[in-house]
Scaffold this motif. Structure first.
Motif, PDB file in Angstrom:
ATOM      1  N   ASP A 141      -2.553   0.872   3.401  1.00 54.26           N
ATOM      2  CA  ASP A 141      -3.568   1.185   2.326  1.00 54.26           C
ATOM      3  C   ASP A 141      -3.181   0.363   1.204  1.00 54.26           C
ATOM      4  OD1 ASP A 141      -3.917   3.096   4.367  1.00 54.26           O
ATOM      5  OD2 ASP A 141      -3.145   4.657   3.127  1.00 54.26           O
ATOM      6  N   ARG A 142      -2.165  -0.121   1.035  1.00 53.89           N
ATOM      7  CA  ARG A 142      -1.881  -0.874  -0.332  1.00 53.89           C
ATOM      8  C   ARG A 142      -2.505  -2.075  -0.321  1.00 53.89           C
ATOM      9  NH1 ARG A 142       3.851   0.509   0.296  1.00 53.89           N
ATOM     10  NH2 ARG A 142       4.194  -1.585   0.751  1.00 53.89           N
ATOM     11  N   LEU A 143      -2.967  -2.787  -1.660  1.00 53.88           N
ATOM     12  CA  LEU A 143      -3.291  -3.876  -1.725  1.00 53.88           C
ATOM     13  C   LEU A 143      -2.386  -4.813  -2.145  1.00 53.88           C
ATOM     14  CD1 LEU A 143      -6.702  -3.433  -3.687  1.00 53.88           C
ATOM     15  CD2 LEU A 143      -6.480  -4.000  -1.392  1.00 53.88           C
ATOM     16  N   MET A 144      -2.165  -6.119  -1.465  1.00 58.08           N
ATOM     17  CA  MET A 144      -1.006  -7.082  -1.554  1.00 58.08           C
ATOM     18  C   MET A 144      -1.450  -8.340  -2.230  1.00 58.08           C
ATOM     19  SD  MET A 144       1.639  -6.354   1.653  1.00 58.08           S
ATOM     20  CE  MET A 144       1.283  -4.832   2.344  1.00 58.08           C
ATOM     21  N   GLN A 145      -0.532  -8.849  -2.761  1.00 50.78           N
ATOM     22  CA  GLN A 145      -0.655 -10.079  -3.426  1.00 50.78           C
ATOM     23  C   GLN A 145       0.186 -11.117  -3.168  1.00 50.78           C
ATOM     24  OE1 GLN A 145      -1.479  -9.481  -7.548  1.00 50.78           O
ATOM     25  NE2 GLN A 145      -3.789  -9.578  -7.357  1.00 50.78           N
TER      26      GLN A 145
END
Length: 1544
Positions: free
Chosen positions: A1533-1537
Motif C-alpha cells: 500500500d505504500r508509495l515509494m520513490q
C-alpha cells in the motif's frame, strides 16, 4: 540357356600375370564339369594376341568383355574368387557384365550378408577393374562423396572423394548400405548417374565422355582445362548394394535415385550350391546332419517365417559353424545353431515355440547323446614364421580335442588363472565355447548389466595373450568416431587420426566393443566389411586389406611394404579379433530391436546367463571371504526370486542387482557387518526415486525374503551420535573414521558454509564408508537438496583437493577429456579437470551428470571399470603402471584418484538422461533427500536466527506437503530445501516484509499455470501462509453491546424455613471392583490440519476432520491440558468410539468400542457416553461413562488397556426396563470438573445419593442425601451445588477434604435461598428458580471481577450462565457464609423456555432438554462462551438487511465481561449429518459441541466430525492479528520513490 566360360591364351601378353591368375582361379570350374553340361554356364578368358594393348577377353556364356590394363593395379580387388563358383553366382556375374556393357549402373538388392558385396568384388576382380568402395552410414554427407576440404601449408583446398575419383579415373564405385543414408544425401549423385555430369565445390565441372570428346574436336585441351571442365571416364560405373526396405529397417529409396539403377535380386545361394559348399567345409560331419541344418536355416529364411516376425537366419555364417562341427563332430548342433541364431534371447515366447517346432521337424533338438564343450584344458603358443597362433585343447565328452586359433602378441597365461577371476562351471563352459567360435569368427557376448561380460572377455584375452582395446560404444557415436577423426598438425594442417579400433586391427589386438546394443545400426554398418572380409576403406583414402589379399597384392605388384604404405595400403593383422558386449534385447518391446538380421550375420552370439545361485554364492564368497553367511543367503534368494519372476517391474529391479552390485553390497557388509541389508538393497535400487509401483513391488519382495528394516531406524537419531570431529590427523563421522589427506594443492580443497544436520551427517557417514572401500560415488537427488554442499563439506573434512566439471547437453567426449585452445595459430589441447584429477590423484566432482548425453558419460565406465581411456589427442589413460614400460602418450591413474558424480533423479520434470539406468551399477549410489522436518527446522534456525519460530514451522510443514505431492506425481516440481533457505535468508535480512510476499519469490514461477497455482495456494493456505490475502481482509464477528448489569439480590445459605441450620448426610467408603484389563486396538490416522487464516483473518485458527461414518453421532468432547500439551478427546455413540489427538500433532488415534457397547437396534437404546480425561500421574488415561447403563470404563491410551470399574452401591444396580415399558429409563450422570485431580462424582437423576470415585485410590465414597437430585455442580473441591428435582431448590453440600478419617465421614447440606433485592429482609417471595447451565469451578481474578462488576472488589466469586441471563456473577459464593450478591446480565427473552417442562419427568413427552448444555466459562479472559441454535440469535443485528444468513451448525455466543460486548461467530455447517435426527436432538440443540481450548479459546466439533479451534479472547486475537499482518506485509500500500543521494 548356355553360358560358356573359356580360358584360352598365349603367354607373354601385357596381361600375363593376370591371365595366369584367372586361369588358376577358374581351372577348378572347368575341371569339375567334364563335357560341359549344356545347362551349365561357363566363364572363358580369351587372349587377344601378344602385345595387344587392349588385353584379354572374358566370356561369361555368350557375353564377352575386353579387359583393360588398370592404372592403379593395387585398387583391383584380390582373392575374391573361390575355387568353385556356384552356378547362381555365374548367372549374377553374367547379368552384371551385360549391364556393364550397356553402360548402366546396377543395384544389387537382397537380404543382409556379405554375398552381394562378394559378387560385386568377384566381378571387378574378373574384369580387372579398380574399385572405390564406400560404406554408407547415417553419418555420410555429400563431402564424403564429392570433395572434402583440407588445409595444407596454411591453404585450404579440395580433395576429391570416392565418387569424383571413380568418375575421373574410370573406376567402379561401390556404394554399400543405401538404406542407411539419411534422406536427401544421395541425390547429389543423381546427375552423375544419369548424365555423368557434376558440378564440384572447387569450380570444376565433370562432363560425360561423349560431350567432352565433341568439345575437344573444336577446342584444345588447354582451353577446356581453363574452363575447369573434367572428362568423366567412359569406364565409370556404379554398383549399389542395398537391402529391400520395408522388409528390413532403413530409409526407402528415393524414387529419382531408384529409377537410375538396374536392379538384381541376389537372394541366398540355392540349396544345392549351399549344400555343396557346406559338404566341402565339413568333411567330418555326417551329410544328413548338414542337410538337416541347411533345411532348418532355409526354413527360417522363408516368407512364412518372416510373417511370424522371426528375423532371417544368417545363412552366410553356416560355413563357419560347420567348420567348428567339423572339428567337434560329437557336439550338439542345436548349440551351434544358438550361436548363429540366439533365438532364446532374441524372440518372445511364441517365436521360441515356432523355432523349436522347426528344430524338432528337422531332428536337430538336443538328444541325450549330444554334448557341449566343458572346459579349456590347455593353451600352447605356436609361432611359426611370425604367425601368432595357439593350439587350444578343449575337453568335450571325456575327449580332448585340440584346435588352432589366432593368438595375441603377448605371452599366454593359462586358462582361468587370473587372481580376480573365479572359475565356475558355467564360466568354464562359456570360455570353451568362445574358443570354438574364435577359431572362425568374431564373438558377441550377450548378458545383463554387471553379470561379468568384461571379466570373461579379459580372461579370454589373457588366456590367448591378447592386448585388449576397450571401446565404449554409445548411441550417438558417429562412423568417424569408430574409424578416423580429424585433427590439426602443429603447423595448422588438417590430418586424420585413426581410431583405436583401426589401430587395433593393424596391431592384432582384441577389441572389446562394449555396448553394441546402444550404437545406431546405421553407424555400425561401416564395420560390416571389416567383420566379414577384414577390409576397410578409411576417410583419408587408406585401405586395410585382409592379410592373404595383401600378400597376393605384394607378390603380384612386386612391391615392398613401404611402397604399399606410400600408396596407403595396410594389412589387417591376422590375430585381430572383435568381441562385442551387449545387453539382451528386450523381447516384446515396441522399440526397434538392436539384434536384427544384419547384426546376426556379423558375429557368433554367446549368451552369458546370470549365474545360478550356487555359483553366485561361490563367486561372492571367494571375492569377499568374510561376508556374513545369513545376510548372503537372504540377499541371493531375494535377488534370484526377482530375476526369475515374469513381472516386468520386478525384472527391472533385478537389473539393478547385478552380480557387480551384489559384490559391492557384500564388500560393504563384510566391512561393516552390523549394517542393515534392507538399506543396502534399497540403496542399490535407488528405491527413493523409483515409481510407486516399482517401490511397492520392491518392498513386498523384501518382506517376502524376510529382509526387514532395522527396528532402531524409527527413532529419530540425535546429532550427538553423528558428530564429525577431526582429531590428530583423522576424521570421524558418526562411527566411521578415516585419515585426513595431506594435500599439496591446498587451494583446491573446497570450503563451504555448512550447517550440520543429522540427515546430511548420516549421508556423509555412508559416503565415507564407501569411499574407504575404494568406491566411486554417485549422489542422486532432486534439485536443491544439498548434493554439492554435502560433497564439498565431505572433501573439506577429508582435506581432499577437488577438480570440478559440469556437464551439459553439448558436452562431448572430447570436451570431457581435453580443452582445445589456439596458441600462435595452433590448436593446443589442455588437460580437462578429469585428466588433471587422474594425473594428480584429486577427487573429480562431475556435476549435472544427467544433463550430458549418456553416450558421453559412458566413457566414464571404461575409466572406472577398466582403468583405461583414450583421450582425444591420442594419449591413453591406464591404471596399471606396469603396462607403461616405455610407451609414450600414456597417463597413469594416480592411486588416490576418485570420482564423485552428482545427478538429478531420473524422470520428469528433470529433463536429463537416465544416468543411473545406464551407469548406476558401476558407482556406489546414494540417494540424497530433503532433510526431515526436524533437521530442516534446525538448519533454518541457523540461517534465520531472528525469524519467528512459527513462521519457520509453517514453511517446513508447507514445503513438506508440497514435496510429498511431488512424490505422488500430483505436482511436477519438487520444492527443495534450497528454496526454503532462500525465503528464510530474505526474511532474516528484511524482517518487515511479509511471509506471503516473500514466498512468491519461489511460487511466481507457477503463477500462470492455473491447476498448479490452485494446488499451491490450497497447500500454503492449509498451513496458514496467507498468500493472496490483503492486510485489510479481516472478518471478525460484529460486536453487539451487552445490556446493563442488574443486581438480582442475594444467595443466602443456611436459614431454612423450618429453622434447621443444616442437614447431615452420612458417607460410606468401599473398594471398587475392577474387571480387566482387556487389550484394545488403537488405530492411528493422519490429521490433515488446515490453518484457518489463509485468506481472511477470522476467529477460527485451524480445523481438521475426524474419520467419521455418515451415521455416527458425536456425543461428548473434552480437553486435557498437561505441561503445554493440549489433548482433545471426542466420543461418538453410533457405534461408540473414542477419537483423541494432540492438538498440535500430525496424527490422531481412534478406539472402536463397538464390542463393549453393541450398536442398538432401531429405537431400543441410544447410548450416550461422556468422557473425562484424568491428570497426572494417570496422564493419558480417560474415564468413559454411559448414562443409561451406568457402565464406567477406564481406558489407558498409552498401554492400550481397558478396565471396567464397578461401583458397589445398591443405588447403582441397573433396573432392567423393557423398551415398551412406559417408564422412562433412568439416567446416570458424571461430574468431571475435577477429573484432572483424578476424582469424579456420579449420581442418578431423581436419585438421592452421590458416588465419589477416587480413581487413584481405587475407592468410592457414597453420600446419602435427604433430597432427590436434579443436577449437581462441583463449584469447588469441597463445596458442591445441588439442585433438587421438581422444586429446583438449590442446596450447598460441604464435604471434608478427606473422607477417610473416622470422625469426618459426615457431609453437611445447607439450603441455599435466592432472595430478591426489593423485599425487606426475611420477607420471602416465591420465585421461579432457573437451573444454571454451567457454573465455574474456580473464581475470576480480582481484576477481572472488578472490571466485570464495575467496582473495585476482591472476594471469592463464581460465574454462571443460565437460560435467562448472558452471564451471572455471584460475589462471595461459595466460601463466605454471609449472603452473596448476585449480578446478572439478563437476556431480552429466555432461551428455549418452552422445552423445559416437567412432563419430561412424568414420561409423557419424549422431548426434553438436550443432554449437552454447550457452555464454557473462560475465567482468564473473563468470558462465557456457548453455542446457540440460529433461532436464539439476533440475526437481524448481525447481518445487513439484504444478506441471507449462511447455513450454520450453530453460533458461538461470546459474552465478554471485560469489554461488555457480545459477539456471535457462525460455525460453518457440517459436511454430512447423521440421519438419526431425534437422537441428535437429545444430545444437543445445535449441530456442534463445545469445550475450552487453552486459556483464550474454545474448540468445537460438529456432527460431521470437523474439529475447529477458535480464539475468542480479545488480547489473543489482537496478538494474532499483528502476527498475521506481519506475515502478509504492508509494502503493497505504500508509495515509494527512488532517490539517489550523492556523497558530498
Amino acid at each position: 540357356m548356355q553360358s560358356r566360360l573359356l580360358l584360352l591364351g598365349a603367354p607373354g601378353g601385357r596381361g600375363g600375370p593376370a591371365a595366369r591368375r584367372v586361369r588358376l582361379l577358374l581351372g577348378q570350374v572347368v575341371r569339375r564339369q567334364p563335357g560341359g553340361d549344356a545347362r551349365r554356364s561357363e566363364v572363358k578368358l580369351l587372349h587377344a594376341g601378344a602385345g595387344a594393348d587392349t588385353g584379354d577377353t572374358v566370356n561369361i556364356g555368350d557375353v564377352s568383355y575386353k579387359l583393360k590394363t588398370p592404372k592403379s593395379p593395387e585398387l583391383v580387388p584380390q582373392n575374391y574368387f573361390s575355387d568353385s563358383l556356384a552356378q547362381s553366382v555365374i548367372q549374377h556375374l553374367r547379368w552384371i557384365m551385360q549391364k556393364d556393357l550397356l553402360g548402366q549402373d546396377v543395384f544389387l538388392i537382397g537380404p543382409p550378408g556379405p554375398l552381394r558385396r562378394s559378387i560385386a568384388m568377384q566381378y571387378l576382380e574378373l574384369t580387372k577393374r579398380e574399385v572405390e568402395y564406400i560404406a554408407l552410414s547415417r553419418d555420410t554427407t555429400e563431402t564424403d562423396l564429392k570433395q572434402r576440404r583440407e588445409i595444407r601449408a596454411g591453404t585450404a583446398f579440395y580433395i576429391d572423394q570416392c565418387a569424383v575419383r571413380a568418375a575421373t579415373e574410370g573406376r567402379t564405385l561401390i556404394l554399400e548400405g543405401l538404406e542407411k543414408v539419411e534422406r536427401n544425401v544421395l541425390p547429389v549423385l543423381n546427375n552423375l548417374l544419369e548424365n555423368r555430369e557434376m558440378q564440384l565445390e572447387d569450380g570444376r565441372f565433370l562432363m560425360s565422355a561423349e560431350r567432352y570428346d565433341k568439345l575437344l574436336q573444336n577446342h584444345t585441351k588447354t582451353e577446356l582445362d581453363a574452363w575447369k571442365i573434367v572428362r568423366v571416364s567412359e569406364d565409370f560405373r556404379v554398383i549399389a548394394l542395398g537391402l529391400p526396405v520395408p522388409r528390413y529397417s532403413g530409409n526407402p529409396l528415393d524414387p529419382p535415385l531408384r529409377s537410375r539403377f538396374q536392379a538384381r535380386d541376389i537372394y541366398y545361394l540355392p540349396f544345392q550350391d549351399q549344400l555343396k559348399l557346406l559338404y566341402s567345409v565339413g568333411a567330418n560331419v555326417s551329410a544328413e546332419k548338414i542337410s538337416q541344418l541347411l533345411s532348418f536355416a532355409t526354413t527360417l529364411c522363408s516368407q512364412e517365417s518372416s510373417a511370424l516376425g522371426l528375423p532371417d537366419f544368417p545363412l552366410d555364417s553356416l560355413p563357419a559353424a560347420v567348420q567348428i562341427l567339423d572339428s567337434f563332430p560329437m557336439m550338439s548342433i542345436e548349440r551351434a545353431i544358438r550361436w548363429l541364431y540366439p533365438y532364446t534371447v532374441l524372440l518372445g515366447h511364441e517365436g521360441k515355440m515356432a523355432v523349436e517346432v522347426v528344430l524338432k521337424r528337422f531332428e536337430l533338438q538336443d538328444s541325450r547323446s549330444s554334448l557341449l564343450p566343458e572346459e579349456v584344458v590347455r593353451v600352447e603358443k605356436m609361432t611359426e614364421n611370425h604367425v601368432f597362433q595357439a593350439s587350444v585343447t578343449i575337453r568335450i565328452a571325456e575327449k580332448e580335442v585340440t584346435i588352432k586359433v589366432p593368438a595375441g602378441t603377448r605371452p599366454l597365461s593359462q586358462p582361468c588363472t587370473s587372481d580376480r577371476f573365479i572359475q565356475t562351471l558355467s564360466h568354464k563352459q562359456l570360455l570353451a565355447e568362445m574358443m570354438q567360435s574364435h577359431m572362425v569368427k568374431d564373438i558377441c557376448l550377450i548378458g545383463g548389466k554387471g553379470c561379468g561380460k568384461t571379466v570373461i572377455a579379459k580372461n579370454f584375452a589373457d588366456t590367448l595373450g591378447y592386448n585388449i582395446e576397450p571401446i565404449m560404444l554409445y548411441q550417438d557415436m558417429t562412423a568417424r568416431e569408430l574409424l578416423q577423426q580429424r585433427y590439426t598438425l602443429p603447423n595448422g594442417d588438417t590430418a586424420w587420426r585413426s581410431s583405436p579400433l583401426v589401430n587395433a586391427a593393424l596391431e592384432g589386438k582384441l577389441v572389446l566393443l562394449d555396448g553394441i546394443h546402444r550404437v545406431n545400426a546405421g553407424t555400425f554398418a561401416v564395420l560390416q566389411r571389416l567383420i566379414h572380409d577384414r577390409e576397410l576403406s578409411l576417410y583419408d583414402g587408406s585401405r586395410l586389406l585382409r592379410e592373404d589379399r595383401y600378400m597376393r597384392l605384394k607378390e603380384e605388384l612386386q612391391m615392398s611394404d613401404e611402397q604399399l604404405q606410400k600408396r596407403s595400403i595396410f594389412p589387417v593383422h591376422p590375430s585381430f579379433r572383435i568381441i562385442a558386449l551387449a545387453e539382451p534385447p528386450v523381447t516384446g518391446s515396441t522399440a526397434q530391436q538392436w539384434l536384427g538380421p544384419e547384426f546376426l550375420t556379423m558375429f557368433f552370439f554367446h549368451y552369458m546367463k546370470p549365474l545360478v545361485k550356487s555359483e553366485e554364492i561361490q563367486v561372492i564368497k571367494e571375492m569377499v571371504p568374510n561376508m556374513p553367511q545369513e545376510a548372503l543367503d537372504k540377499l541371493l534368494s531375494f535377488t534370484h526370486k526377482l530375476r526369475e519372476t515374469q513381472d516386468p517391474t520386478a525384472q527391472s529391479l533385478a537389473a539393478s542387482l547385478s552380480t557387480r552390485q551384489l559384490l559391492r553390497i557384500s564388500r560393504r557388509l563384510s566391512q561393516y557387518p552390523n549394517e542393515n541389508l534392507h538399506s543396502a538393497v534399497t540403496k542399490a535400487c535407488l528405491s527413493r526415486f523409483l515409481p510407486s509401483l516399482a517401490r511397492s513391488a520392491l518392498e513386498k519382495n523384501l518382506a517376502d525374503a524376510a529382509i526387514e528394516i532395522s527396528t532402531d531406524n524409527n527413532l529419530e537419531p540425535e546429532l550427538e551420535d553423528y558428530k564429525c570431529e577431526v582429531t590428530s590427523g583423522s576424521l570421524r563421522i558418526g562411527a566411521v573414521s578415516a585419515p585426513i589427506y595431506n594435500a599439496h594443492e591446498k587451494m583446491k580443497v573446497p570450503d563451504v558454509l555448512f550447517y550440520d544436520n543429522i540427515q546430511h551427517m548420516i549421508v556423509m557417514e555412508d559416503m565415507l564408508k564407501d569411499f574407504l572401500l575404494g568406491e566411486h560415488l554417485l549422489l542422486v537427488g532432486n534439485q536443491g537438496v544439498g548434493k554439492n554442499k554435502i560433497v564439498d563439506r565431505f572433501l573439506h573434512l577429508l582435506n581432499r583437493p577437488r577438480e570440478y566439471i559440469q556437464l551439459h547437453r553439448d558436452t562431448t567426449v572430447q570436451t570431457l577429456t581435453l580443452q582445445p585452445s589456439v596458441k600462435d595459430g595452433l590448436i593446443v589441447y589442455e588437460d580437462s579437470p578429469l585428466v588433471k584429477a587422474v594425473k594428480l590423484g584429486h577427487v573429480l566432482v562431475v556435476d549435472e551428470a544427467d544433463k550430458a548425453p549418456t553416450n558421453v558419460t559412458c566413457i566414464l565406465k571404461t575409466l572406472v571399470e577398466n582403468g583405461e581411456m583414450i583421450l582425444a589427442d591420442g594419449r591413453r589413460i591406464v591404471a596399471n603402471s606396469a603396462l607403461v614400460n616405455g610407451r609414450e602418450n600414456v597417463v597413469v591413474i594416480h592411486p588416490d584418484f576418485r570420482m564423485i558424480v552428482l545427478a538429478n533423479r531420473p524422470g520428469f520434470p528433470f529433463l536429463g538422461n537416465d544416468f543411473f539406468g545406464t551407469l548406476g551399477d558401476i558407482f556406489s549410489c546414494h540417494a540424497v533427500d530433503n532433510p526431515k522436518p526436524h533437521s530442516e527446522l534446525k538448519m533454518l534456525r541457523q540461517y534465520g536466527p531472528n525469524v519467528p519460530e512459527p513462521i519457520l514451522q509453517k514453511l517446513v510443514a508447507a514445503f513438506g506437503e508440497l514435496r510429498s505431492l511431488a512424490d505422488q506425481g500430483i505436482i511436477n516440481y519438487p520444492y527443495s530445501t534450497r528454496e526454503v533457505v532462500n525465503i528464510v535468508k530474505h526474511l532474516q535480512k528484511f524482517p518487515a516484509e511479509g511471509l506471503s510476499s516473500v514466498v512468491r519469490n519461489v511460487f511466481d514461477f507457477d503463477s500462470y499455470n492455473n491447476d498448479m497455482r490452485e494446488i499451491l495456494i490450497n497447500t500454503l493456505h492449509k498451513y496458514g501462509i496467507p498468500i493472496g490475502a490483503k492486510p485489510t481482509s479481516v472478518q471478525l464477528a460484529k460486536e453487539l453491546p451487552l445490556p446493563q448489569q442488574t443486581f438480582m439480590g442475594y444467595w443466602t445459605i443456611g436459614q431454612s424455613r423450618n429453622g434447621m441450620q443444616k442437614l447431615l448426610c452420612p458417607a460410606e467408603t468401599h473398594r471398587i471392583d475392577v474387571k480387566g484389563p482387556a487389550l484394545i486396538n488403537i488405530q492411528e490416522y493422519p490429521i490433515e490440519r488446515h490453518e484457518g487464516r489463509s485468506q481472511t483473518f477470522t476467529e477460527e485458527c485451524a480445523s481438521w476432520k475426524l474419520p467419521l461414518d455418515e451415521i455416527n453421532l458425536i456425543c461428548d468432547i473434552a480437553t486435557s491440558h498437561e505441561n503445554e500439551e493440549n489433548t482433545l478427546y471426542v466420543v461418538a455413540c453410533n457405534p461408540v468410539s473414542l477419537y483423541f489427538m494432540n492438538m498440535t500433532g500430525k496424527s490422531g488415534y481412534f478406539v472402536d468400542l463397538f464390542d463393549i457397547f453393541p450398536r442398538a437396534a432401531s429405537g431400543v437404546w441410544h447410548p450416550f457416553v461422556t468422557v473425562a480425561p484424568l491428570g497426572n500421574p494417570l496422564k493419558g488415561q480417560v474415564i468413559l461413562h454411559e448414562q443409561q447403563s451406568n457402565v464406567i470404563l477406564l481406558l489407558d491410551t498409552t498401554s492400550q488397556a481397558l478396565h471396567r470399574l464397578i461401583l458397589p452401591s445398591e443405588e447403582f444396580t441397573l433396573k432392567k426396563t423393557s423398551w415398551w415399558n412406559k417408564e422412562e429409563a433412568e439416567t446416570y450422570k458424571m461430574c468431571k470438573e475435577f477429573a484432572h485431580k483424578n476424582w469424579l462424582v456420579f449420581y442418578k437423576e431423581k436419585g438421592n445419593a452421590l458416588a465419589v470415585l477416587d480413581v487413584l485410590e481405587g475407592r468410592t465414597h457414597t453420600i446419602s442425601l435427604p433430597i432427590n437430585l436434579q443436577t449437581v455442580f462441583l463449584v469447588a473441591e469441597d463445596k458442591w451445588l445441588l439442585v433438587e428435582s421438581k422444586t429446583h431448590q438449590k442446596y450447598l453440600l460441604t464435604k471434608p477434604a478427606h473422607i477417610e478419617s473416622e470422625d469426618s465421614r459426615v457431609c453437611q447440606l445447607y439450603v441455599l435461598k435466592e432472595e430478591l433485592p426489593s423485599t425487606g429482609f426475611g420477607v420471602t417471595q416465591e420465585t421461579d428458580f432457573s437451573i444454571p447451565h454451567k457454573i465455574s469451578s474456580h473464581q475470576l481474578s480480582s481484576e477481572n471481577l472488578s472490571s466485570a462488576v464495575g467496582q473495585k472488589i476482591a472476594s471469592p466469586n463464581r460465574i454462571l450462565a443460565d437460560e435467562n441471563s448472558y452471564a451471572t456473577v455471584v460475589v462471595g459464593f461459595p466460601d463466605l457464609m454471609s449472603p452473596s450478591e448476585v449480578y446478572s446480565w439478563k437476556r431480552p427473552t429466555s432461551l428455549h423456555k418452552s422445552r423445559v417442562t416437567d412432563t419430561f419427568y412424568g414420561g409423557k413427552k419424549k422431548i426434553g432438554t438436550p443432554k449437552q448444555s454447550n457452555c464454557v466459562t473462560l475465567l482468564d479472559i473473563n468470558q462465557i462462551v456457548r453455542i446457540l441454535p440460529p433461532g436464539e440469535v439476533p440475526l437481524k443485528d448481525i447481518y445487513p438487511k439484504d444478506v441471507i444468513p449462511p447455513q450454520t451448525a450453530g453460533y458461538i455466543e461470546v459474552t465478554d465481561l471485560q469489554s461488555k460486548r457480545l459477539r456471535y461467530i457462525p460455525i460453518p455447517g457440517s459436511d454430512s449429518l447423521s440421519p438419526y435426527t431425534t437422537w441428535l436432538s437429545t444430545i444437543s440443540d445445535t449441530d456442534a459441541l463445545l469445550a475450552e481450548w487453552g486459556k483464550g479459546g474454545v474448540v468445537t466439533v460438529d456432527m460431521g466430525g470437523r474439529i475447529r479451534l477458535w480464539e475468542t479472547g480479545l488480547e489473543h486475537l489482537q496478538r494474532s492479528l499483528m502476527e498475521w499482518r506481519n506475515m502478509i506485509g504492508q509494502e503493497g500500500d505504500r508509495l515509494m520513490q527512488a532517490r539517489i543521494t550523492a556523497n558530498p
